[in-house]
Every structure is written in C-alpha cells, then in structure tokens.
Design a protein around this motif. Structure first.
Motif, PDB file in Angstrom:
ATOM      1  N   ASP A  54      -2.121   8.373  -4.658  1.00 26.29           N
ATOM      2  CA  ASP A  54      -2.698   8.163  -5.973  1.00 26.29           C
ATOM      3  C   ASP A  54      -2.179   6.841  -6.513  1.00 26.29           C
ATOM      4  O   ASP A  54      -0.964   6.652  -6.629  1.00 26.29           O
ATOM      5  N   VAL A  55      -3.106   5.937  -6.779  1.00 21.13           N
ATOM      6  CA  VAL A  55      -2.762   4.669  -7.409  1.00 21.13           C
ATOM      7  C   VAL A  55      -3.502   4.643  -8.739  1.00 21.13           C
ATOM      8  O   VAL A  55      -4.726   4.511  -8.771  1.00 21.13           O
ATOM      9  N   PRO A  56      -2.772   4.793  -9.844  1.00 18.12           N
ATOM     10  CA  PRO A  56      -3.430   4.823 -11.146  1.00 18.12           C
ATOM     11  C   PRO A  56      -4.058   3.472 -11.489  1.00 18.12           C
ATOM     12  O   PRO A  56      -3.685   2.432 -10.943  1.00 18.12           O
ATOM     13  N   HIS A  57      -4.999   3.518 -12.394  1.00 18.69           N
ATOM     14  CA  HIS A  57      -5.741   2.324 -12.790  1.00 18.69           C
ATOM     15  C   HIS A  57      -4.803   1.169 -13.171  1.00 18.69           C
ATOM     16  O   HIS A  57      -5.066   0.019 -12.827  1.00 18.69           O
ATOM     17  N   ALA A  58      -3.718   1.463 -13.860  1.00 20.73           N
ATOM     18  CA  ALA A  58      -2.792   0.415 -14.314  1.00 20.73           C
ATOM     19  C   ALA A  58      -2.177  -0.369 -13.162  1.00 20.73           C
ATOM     20  O   ALA A  58      -1.747  -1.514 -13.350  1.00 20.73           O
ATOM     21  N   LEU A  59      -2.138   0.209 -11.946  1.00 22.83           N
ATOM     22  CA  LEU A  59      -1.520  -0.473 -10.804  1.00 22.83           C
ATOM     23  C   LEU A  59      -2.539  -0.980  -9.785  1.00 22.83           C
ATOM     24  O   LEU A  59      -2.159  -1.627  -8.808  1.00 22.83           O
ATOM     25  N   ARG A  60      -3.802  -0.702  -9.986  1.00 23.20           N
ATOM     26  CA  ARG A  60      -4.817  -1.154  -9.030  1.00 23.20           C
ATOM     27  C   ARG A  60      -4.957  -2.662  -9.076  1.00 23.20           C
ATOM     28  O   ARG A  60      -4.825  -3.293 -10.113  1.00 23.20           O
ATOM     29  N   GLY A  61      -5.196  -3.240  -7.911  1.00 19.78           N
ATOM     30  CA  GLY A  61      -5.360  -4.685  -7.809  1.00 19.78           C
ATOM     31  C   GLY A  61      -4.048  -5.459  -7.807  1.00 19.78           C
ATOM     32  O   GLY A  61      -4.053  -6.679  -7.821  1.00 19.78           O
ATOM     33  N   GLN A  62      -2.926  -4.757  -7.775  1.00 18.08           N
ATOM     34  CA  GLN A  62      -1.613  -5.400  -7.797  1.00 18.08           C
ATOM     35  C   GLN A  62      -0.868  -5.256  -6.480  1.00 18.08           C
ATOM     36  O   GLN A  62       0.295  -5.598  -6.381  1.00 18.08           O
ATOM     37  N   GLY A  63      -1.519  -4.687  -5.473  1.00 16.29           N
ATOM     38  CA  GLY A  63      -0.895  -4.543  -4.167  1.00 16.29           C
ATOM     39  C   GLY A  63      -0.093  -3.271  -3.982  1.00 16.29           C
ATOM     40  O   GLY A  63       0.565  -3.101  -2.957  1.00 16.29           O
ATOM     41  N   ALA A  64      -0.144  -2.366  -4.942  1.00 15.97           N
ATOM     42  CA  ALA A  64       0.641  -1.133  -4.835  1.00 15.97           C
ATOM     43  C   ALA A  64       0.178  -0.281  -3.658  1.00 15.97           C
ATOM     44  O   ALA A  64       0.995   0.215  -2.881  1.00 15.97           O
ATOM     45  N   GLY A  65      -1.120  -0.092  -3.506  1.00 14.93           N
ATOM     46  CA  GLY A  65      -1.646   0.726  -2.402  1.00 14.93           C
ATOM     47  C   GLY A  65      -1.302   0.138  -1.048  1.00 14.93           C
ATOM     48  O   GLY A  65      -0.852   0.847  -0.142  1.00 14.93           O
ATOM     49  N   ALA A  66      -1.476  -1.168  -0.903  1.00 11.72           N
ATOM     50  CA  ALA A  66      -1.159  -1.827   0.363  1.00 11.72           C
ATOM     51  C   ALA A  66       0.336  -1.754   0.659  1.00 11.72           C
ATOM     52  O   ALA A  66       0.745  -1.551   1.806  1.00 11.72           O
TER      53      ALA A  66
END
Length: 99
Positions: free
Chosen positions: A46-58
């Motif tokens: 789960d990657v919340p919206h606030a962390l999307r696009g910041q490389g958290a998932g990768a």
C-alpha cells in the motif's frame, strides 16, 4: 524521505514481515510471507496518495529483492507492481521463483 532515497525499515516476524517507508505524514508498506525456509512471497503493498510519485513503491520493491538475495532465499512476487518490476530487471531473474 531522505534526499538520497526513502528510508526503509523492516519488521520481520517468524512467518510474516513487512517493509515500511514513512514520509509526508504517511506510511507506505509492502508485506511478505514465508513459504518454507527458502521462499518469500511478496503479497501486499500500500502506497498512499501522499507518497505516490516519490519512489516509495520502487524503493520497497528494491529492498524486497535485496534482503532475500542476501539471505539465500527466492521471491514469488504476487503484487502486480512488484511482479512488473521483477520482470523488467534481468539481473533479478536468479532470485525470482518461476523464472
């Protein structure tokens, strides 16, 4: 998150665990289960919206590859994002179950 990349912590239990990335007042997490002594199943994230696009998932996927490799385990990525990341990286083929 740190300038050099997100800081990932690992919470490891006897049969389950997770990787956690915190930042922007939110927490991204990727969980895994052990299936025997040599197989780790990457089963939920789960990657919340606030962390999307910041490389958290990768960053979570990268750490989920590094630790099992260092421990002599193989990975079965069930999560679609993780599975796609593992397919894109030929250098990870040796650690992915079913490849």
């Amino acid at each position: 998150m740190a300038a050099s990349g997100p800081d990932i912590t690992r919470e490891d239990g006897a049969s389950k665990g997770r990787y956690v990335c915190s930042g922007a007042g939110a927490e991204a997490a990727a969980s895994y289960s052990r299936a025997g002594a040599r197989l780790v199943i990457s089963d939920h994230a789960d990657v919340p919206h606030a962390l999307r696009g910041q490389g958290a998932g990768a960053a979570l996927v990268l750490r989920a590859e590094e630790d099992p490799r260092a421990e002599g385990r193989r990975i079965l990525p069930l999560r679609p994002f993780a599975s796609a990341q593992f397919r894109r990286r030929a250098g990870w083929a040796d650690v992915v179950e079913g490849r």
